[in-house]
Design a protein around this motif. Structure first.
Motif, PDB file in Angstrom:
ATOM      1  N   ASP A  96     -22.335  -6.238  18.381  1.00 53.62           N
ATOM      2  CA  ASP A  96     -21.611  -6.494  19.630  1.00 53.62           C
ATOM      3  C   ASP A  96     -21.647  -7.975  19.994  1.00 53.62           C
ATOM      4  O   ASP A  96     -20.628  -8.556  20.382  1.00 53.62           O
ATOM      5  N   VAL A  97     -22.824  -8.574  19.880  1.00 55.14           N
ATOM      6  CA  VAL A  97     -22.946 -10.003  20.192  1.00 55.14           C
ATOM      7  C   VAL A  97     -22.076 -10.826  19.260  1.00 55.14           C
ATOM      8  O   VAL A  97     -21.346 -11.736  19.691  1.00 55.14           O
ATOM      9  N   ALA A  98     -22.105 -10.506  17.967  1.00 58.93           N
ATOM     10  CA  ALA A  98     -21.318 -11.262  16.984  1.00 58.93           C
ATOM     11  C   ALA A  98     -19.825 -11.137  17.264  1.00 58.93           C
ATOM     12  O   ALA A  98     -19.084 -12.135  17.207  1.00 58.93           O
ATOM     13  N   ARG A  99     -19.359  -9.935  17.585  1.00 64.86           N
ATOM     14  CA  ARG A  99     -17.929  -9.732  17.862  1.00 64.86           C
ATOM     15  C   ARG A  99     -17.497 -10.544  19.076  1.00 64.86           C
ATOM     16  O   ARG A  99     -16.431 -11.178  19.066  1.00 64.86           O
ATOM     17  N   ALA A 100     -18.310 -10.519  20.125  1.00 57.74           N
ATOM     18  CA  ALA A 100     -17.952 -11.230  21.351  1.00 57.74           C
ATOM     19  C   ALA A 100     -17.928 -12.742  21.139  1.00 57.74           C
ATOM     20  O   ALA A 100     -16.989 -13.429  21.565  1.00 57.74           O
ATOM     21  N   MET A 101     -18.952 -13.264  20.474  1.00 59.55           N
ATOM     22  CA  MET A 101     -19.037 -14.705  20.279  1.00 59.55           C
ATOM     23  C   MET A 101     -17.959 -15.187  19.307  1.00 59.55           C
ATOM     24  O   MET A 101     -17.399 -16.274  19.465  1.00 59.55           O
ATOM     25  N   THR A 102     -17.641 -14.373  18.301  1.00 59.13           N
ATOM     26  CA  THR A 102     -16.575 -14.724  17.361  1.00 59.13           C
ATOM     27  C   THR A 102     -15.229 -14.760  18.077  1.00 59.13           C
ATOM     28  O   THR A 102     -14.345 -15.566  17.739  1.00 59.13           O
ATOM     29  N   ALA A 103     -15.066 -13.902  19.074  1.00 55.41           N
ATOM     30  CA  ALA A 103     -13.812 -13.884  19.844  1.00 55.41           C
ATOM     31  C   ALA A 103     -13.686 -15.090  20.766  1.00 55.41           C
ATOM     32  O   ALA A 103     -12.615 -15.351  21.314  1.00 55.41           O
ATOM     33  N   GLY A 104     -14.801 -15.823  20.958  1.00 58.90           N
ATOM     34  CA  GLY A 104     -14.740 -17.036  21.768  1.00 58.90           C
ATOM     35  C   GLY A 104     -15.558 -17.028  23.033  1.00 58.90           C
ATOM     36  O   GLY A 104     -15.492 -17.980  23.821  1.00 58.90           O
ATOM     37  N   ALA A 105     -16.333 -15.962  23.265  1.00 55.02           N
ATOM     38  CA  ALA A 105     -17.170 -15.923  24.474  1.00 55.02           C
ATOM     39  C   ALA A 105     -18.156 -17.078  24.479  1.00 55.02           C
ATOM     40  O   ALA A 105     -18.688 -17.462  23.445  1.00 55.02           O
ATOM     41  N   ARG A 106     -18.419 -17.631  25.677  1.00 53.59           N
ATOM     42  CA  ARG A 106     -19.349 -18.751  25.830  1.00 53.59           C
ATOM     43  C   ARG A 106     -20.666 -18.325  26.467  1.00 53.59           C
ATOM     44  O   ARG A 106     -21.513 -19.170  26.772  1.00 53.59           O
ATOM     45  N   GLY A 107     -20.826 -17.033  26.651  1.00 54.08           N
ATOM     46  CA  GLY A 107     -22.066 -16.532  27.219  1.00 54.08           C
ATOM     47  C   GLY A 107     -22.180 -15.042  26.987  1.00 54.08           C
ATOM     48  O   GLY A 107     -21.171 -14.354  26.772  1.00 54.08           O
ATOM     49  N   TYR A 108     -23.398 -14.539  27.015  1.00 50.93           N
ATOM     50  CA  TYR A 108     -23.634 -13.108  26.799  1.00 50.93           C
ATOM     51  C   TYR A 108     -24.908 -12.746  27.557  1.00 50.93           C
ATOM     52  O   TYR A 108     -25.986 -13.240  27.248  1.00 50.93           O
ATOM     53  N   VAL A 109     -24.749 -11.882  28.563  1.00 54.12           N
ATOM     54  CA  VAL A 109     -25.860 -11.495  29.430  1.00 54.12           C
ATOM     55  C   VAL A 109     -25.873  -9.974  29.553  1.00 54.12           C
ATOM     56  O   VAL A 109     -24.819  -9.337  29.633  1.00 54.12           O
ATOM     57  N   LEU A 110     -27.067  -9.395  29.579  1.00 54.24           N
ATOM     58  CA  LEU A 110     -27.196  -7.949  29.735  1.00 54.24           C
ATOM     59  C   LEU A 110     -27.256  -7.559  31.208  1.00 54.24           C
ATOM     60  O   LEU A 110     -27.861  -8.256  32.028  1.00 54.24           O
TER      61      LEU A 110
END
Length: 213
Positions: A96-110
């Motif tokens: 999930d983290v890899a998919r989001a960051m590959t799509a261009g997300a600049r942050g990831y928080v739970l």
């Protein structure tokens, strides 16, 4: 003259959760909520019209358009250059983290994290950096430093059939296995790929070049 507040668009299909996050963020003097929605397609439309600094994006969206948070992220970034996306979700698998960051997300928080992690991610993304929650950051470091798990030949055969949309019964028939054996292979693959469902496993297998996109 005080600096302009960080303008935030919230995208989550749970209205009560949005209300809680809105109250949390609006308690910060440098943050302004400019819009909210629970639909991925609507997120793109609002991002284009409102031009927020940051979009808070859930990964699982239940809107009528059938667009998940990863695809919505791609559309938002294509339609509103200069906007940063911060994923705010309950899902923390490596896939999930890899998919989001590959799509261009600049942050990831739970969602289960501390409010300060959310504030930090929003401010960091708005400033052009990458803001990760502590648990997500630890998972990323672990993924980068740990040996890459390798699927066995049989597991690769199974994941390729999963990618084709075959059921466990159809996979068992195709490979002359029992359904119980197929399930065992799936459990092992989920663990090796850092996935928690079939779609995430296929996505991670594609990323690693084990399955053709």
């Amino acid at each position: 003259m005080s600096p302009r507040p960080i303008r935030v668009l919230m995208v989550d299909d749970h209205a009560m959760f949005r209300a809680g996050v809105r109250a949390l963020l609006e308690s910060e003097p440098d943050v302004e909520i400019v819009g909210e929605t629970g639909d991925g397609a609507d997120a793109h439309r609002l991002a284009v019209s409102l031009r927020p600094d940051v979009v808070l994006m859930d990964l699982r969206l239940g809107g009528p358009g059938g667009i998940d948070g990863v695809e919505a992220t791609r559309r938002v970034l294509a339609g509103a250059p200069g906007t940063a996306v911060v994923v705010l979700t309950s899902y923390s698998t490596q896939a999930d983290v890899a998919r989001a960051m590959t799509a261009g997300a600049r942050g990831y928080v739970l969602k289960a994290g501390e409010p300060d992690e959310l504030f930090h991610a929003v401010r960091t993304a708005a400033a052009g950096g990458v803001g990760l929650g502590s648990e997500v950051a630890a998972a990323v470091v672990s993924q980068l430093t740990a040996p890459e798990p390798v699927l066995s030949g049989r597991e690769i055969e199974v994941i390729r059939l999963v990618a084709q949309g075959l059921s466990n019964r159809a996979i068992a028939s195709s490979l002359f296995l029992t359904e119980a054996t197929v399930k065992t292979h799936l459990v092992r693959m989920y663990r090796k790929l850092g996935a928690d469902n079939r779609a995430a496993a296929v996505s991670e297998a594609v990323r690693r070049g084990l399955v053709d996109p």
